[in-house]
Design a protein around this motif. Structure first.
Motif, PDB file in Angstrom:
ATOM      1  N   ILE A 141      36.139-112.603  35.506  1.00 32.49           N
ATOM      2  CA  ILE A 141      36.254-110.836  34.437  1.00 32.49           C
ATOM      3  C   ILE A 141      37.389-110.992  34.980  1.00 32.49           C
ATOM      4  N   GLY A 142      38.042-110.223  33.788  1.00 33.98           N
ATOM      5  CA  GLY A 142      39.617-109.050  33.816  1.00 33.98           C
ATOM      6  C   GLY A 142      40.142-110.314  32.748  1.00 33.98           C
ATOM      7  N   ASP A 143      41.911-110.375  33.023  1.00 41.16           N
ATOM      8  CA  ASP A 143      42.030-110.614  32.365  1.00 41.16           C
ATOM      9  C   ASP A 143      42.698-112.531  32.096  1.00 41.16           C
ATOM     10  N   VAL A 144      43.035-113.344  30.988  1.00 44.63           N
ATOM     11  CA  VAL A 144      43.380-114.132  31.522  1.00 44.63           C
ATOM     12  C   VAL A 144      45.110-114.610  31.160  1.00 44.63           C
ATOM     13  N   ASN A 145      45.253-115.319  32.576  1.00 47.81           N
ATOM     14  CA  ASN A 145      47.097-115.180  32.435  1.00 47.81           C
ATOM     15  C   ASN A 145      47.570-116.367  32.966  1.00 47.81           C
ATOM     16  N   PRO A 146      48.659-116.608  32.823  1.00 49.49           N
ATOM     17  CA  PRO A 146      49.018-118.165  33.583  1.00 49.49           C
ATOM     18  C   PRO A 146      48.343-118.547  34.791  1.00 49.49           C
ATOM     19  N   ARG A 147      48.117-117.963  35.902  1.00 47.50           N
ATOM     20  CA  ARG A 147      47.427-118.021  37.186  1.00 47.50           C
ATOM     21  C   ARG A 147      46.493-118.150  36.699  1.00 47.50           C
ATOM     22  N   VAL A 148      44.885-117.460  36.017  1.00 49.49           N
ATOM     23  CA  VAL A 148      43.718-117.479  35.916  1.00 49.49           C
ATOM     24  C   VAL A 148      43.668-118.588  35.351  1.00 49.49           C
ATOM     25  N   TRP A 149      44.346-119.276  34.366  1.00 49.08           N
ATOM     26  CA  TRP A 149      43.935-120.364  33.554  1.00 49.08           C
ATOM     27  C   TRP A 149      44.233-121.723  34.388  1.00 49.08           C
ATOM     28  N   GLU A 150      45.486-121.325  35.620  1.00 49.01           N
ATOM     29  CA  GLU A 150      45.503-122.799  36.408  1.00 49.01           C
ATOM     30  C   GLU A 150      44.423-122.583  36.966  1.00 49.01           C
ATOM     31  N   GLN A 151      44.250-121.284  38.003  1.00 46.56           N
ATOM     32  CA  GLN A 151      43.712-121.175  38.987  1.00 46.56           C
ATOM     33  C   GLN A 151      41.712-121.759  38.322  1.00 46.56           C
ATOM     34  N   LYS A 152      41.075-121.423  37.208  1.00 44.97           N
ATOM     35  CA  LYS A 152      39.835-121.125  37.227  1.00 44.97           C
ATOM     36  C   LYS A 152      39.135-121.740  35.846  1.00 44.97           C
ATOM     37  N   PHE A 153      39.899-122.347  34.626  1.00 48.81           N
ATOM     38  CA  PHE A 153      40.556-123.013  33.607  1.00 48.81           C
ATOM     39  C   PHE A 153      40.495-123.819  33.539  1.00 48.81           C
ATOM     40  N   ALA A 154      41.661-124.629  33.255  1.00 44.15           N
ATOM     41  CA  ALA A 154      42.320-125.602  33.156  1.00 44.15           C
ATOM     42  C   ALA A 154      41.830-127.175  33.216  1.00 44.15           C
ATOM     43  N   LYS A 155      41.694-126.951  34.636  1.00 41.52           N
ATOM     44  CA  LYS A 155      41.108-128.450  34.899  1.00 41.52           C
ATOM     45  C   LYS A 155      39.695-128.603  34.225  1.00 41.52           C
ATOM     46  N   LEU A 156      38.881-127.561  34.376  1.00 43.04           N
ATOM     47  CA  LEU A 156      37.344-127.976  34.325  1.00 43.04           C
ATOM     48  C   LEU A 156      36.990-128.199  31.903  1.00 43.04           C
ATOM     49  N   TYR A 157      39.033-126.905  31.776  1.00 42.98           N
ATOM     50  CA  TYR A 157      38.320-127.017  30.631  1.00 42.98           C
ATOM     51  C   TYR A 157      38.888-128.718  30.049  1.00 42.98           C
ATOM     52  N   ASN A 158      39.826-129.619  30.208  1.00 42.56           N
ATOM     53  CA  ASN A 158      40.711-130.339  29.770  1.00 42.56           C
ATOM     54  C   ASN A 158      39.549-131.369  30.237  1.00 42.56           C
ATOM     55  N   GLU A 159      38.855-131.311  30.881  1.00 39.46           N
ATOM     56  CA  GLU A 159      37.918-132.329  31.425  1.00 39.46           C
ATOM     57  C   GLU A 159      36.756-132.553  30.580  1.00 39.46           C
ATOM     58  N   LEU A 160      36.250-131.113  30.422  1.00 42.22           N
ATOM     59  CA  LEU A 160      34.949-131.200  29.059  1.00 42.22           C
ATOM     60  C   LEU A 160      35.580-131.998  27.878  1.00 42.22           C
ATOM     61  N   VAL A 161      36.804-131.046  27.592  1.00 45.70           N
ATOM     62  CA  VAL A 161      37.436-131.571  26.208  1.00 45.70           C
ATOM     63  C   VAL A 161      37.768-133.323  25.812  1.00 45.70           C
ATOM     64  N   THR A 162      37.843-133.973  27.169  1.00 42.24           N
ATOM     65  CA  THR A 162      38.394-135.614  27.214  1.00 42.24           C
ATOM     66  C   THR A 162      36.843-135.792  27.437  1.00 42.24           C
ATOM     67  N   ASN A 163      35.267-135.587  27.728  1.00 50.33           N
ATOM     68  CA  ASN A 163      34.358-135.804  27.352  1.00 50.33           C
ATOM     69  C   ASN A 163      33.432-135.401  25.985  1.00 50.33           C
ATOM     70  N   THR A 164      34.550-134.958  25.726  1.00 49.89           N
ATOM     71  CA  THR A 164      33.421-135.027  24.490  1.00 49.89           C
ATOM     72  C   THR A 164      34.363-135.609  23.182  1.00 49.89           C
TER      73      THR A 164
END
Length: 197
Positions: free
Chosen positions: A168-191
């Motif tokens: 909830i709220g905007d996605v900015n560099p801090r939010v991306w690194e804290q909430k999204f980046a690691k899982l996103y990269n893992e999911l892309v690698t798995n795909t």
């Protein structure tokens, strides 16, 4: 009713209410357990914002890791995050918009689809266009099914159509690194490796 009970009941009620309110003081309203986490995207059939003859369904989330961004041109914070989301798209992130417009609600007045499209194009031309396409959530049914309370909100959906993050709220560099980046990269690698989560 005896005197001790008449004294104890209001005290218990007061202490319970105090505890409930005290918890609220230290909670972050943007951090909550979404009812849709770890569940598949709800079923929907909605038009494309720019080409209403094209209908999108939940199947658009199968096979690719996707960020679903709930937004509207009326939302100031949505405009603030557009440039950063656009930079993520330039890095190869797949971002789909779930667009709704308050002015199409009878409580706010009416607006033509053509005017909505013009406002969206004007906004994305000036601030950046991160979206592969925009799903037009005309009556906000899909937003409600997702537990969306406003805009902007962003969901990370894996290649199997499962919702993995709801922010909830905007996605900015801090939010991306804290909430999204690691899982996103893992999911892309798995795909890419053909691994099913």
């Amino acid at each position: 009713m005896s005197k001790p009970i008449r004294f104890v009941l209001p005290l218990v009620f007061f202490l319970g209410l105090t505890f409930f309110l005290f918890q609220g003081l230290f909670s972050d309203p943007r951090e909550r357990d979404a009812q849709t986490l770890e569940k598949p995207m709800p079923a929907f059939s909605l038009p494309d914002l720019m080409d209403p003859t094209t209908l999108h369904t939940e199947s658009v989330f199968l096979g690719e890791v996707t960020l679903l961004n709930v937004w509207g041109v009326w939302c100031v914070t949505c405009k603030v995050e557009l440039p950063y989301l656009t930079s993520l798209r330039k890095e190869g992130k797949r971002i789909v918009g779930l667009y709704y417009d308050q002015d199409l609600d009878p409580d706010f007045g009416t607006k033509t689809l053509q005017r909505v499209q013009q406002e969206v194009l004007s906004t994305t031309d000036s601030l950046g266009d991160p979206f592969v396409f925009n799903i037009f959530d005309v009556y906000r049914d899909t937003s409600l099914d997702l537990g969306v309370t406003g805009a902007p909100e962003t969901l990370l959906i894996d290649q199997n159509g499962i919702i993995r993050v709801h922010h909830i709220g905007d996605v900015n560099p801090r939010v991306w690194e804290q909430k999204f980046a690691k899982l996103y990269n893992e999911l892309v690698t798995n795909t890419q490796n053909g691994v099913k989560d």
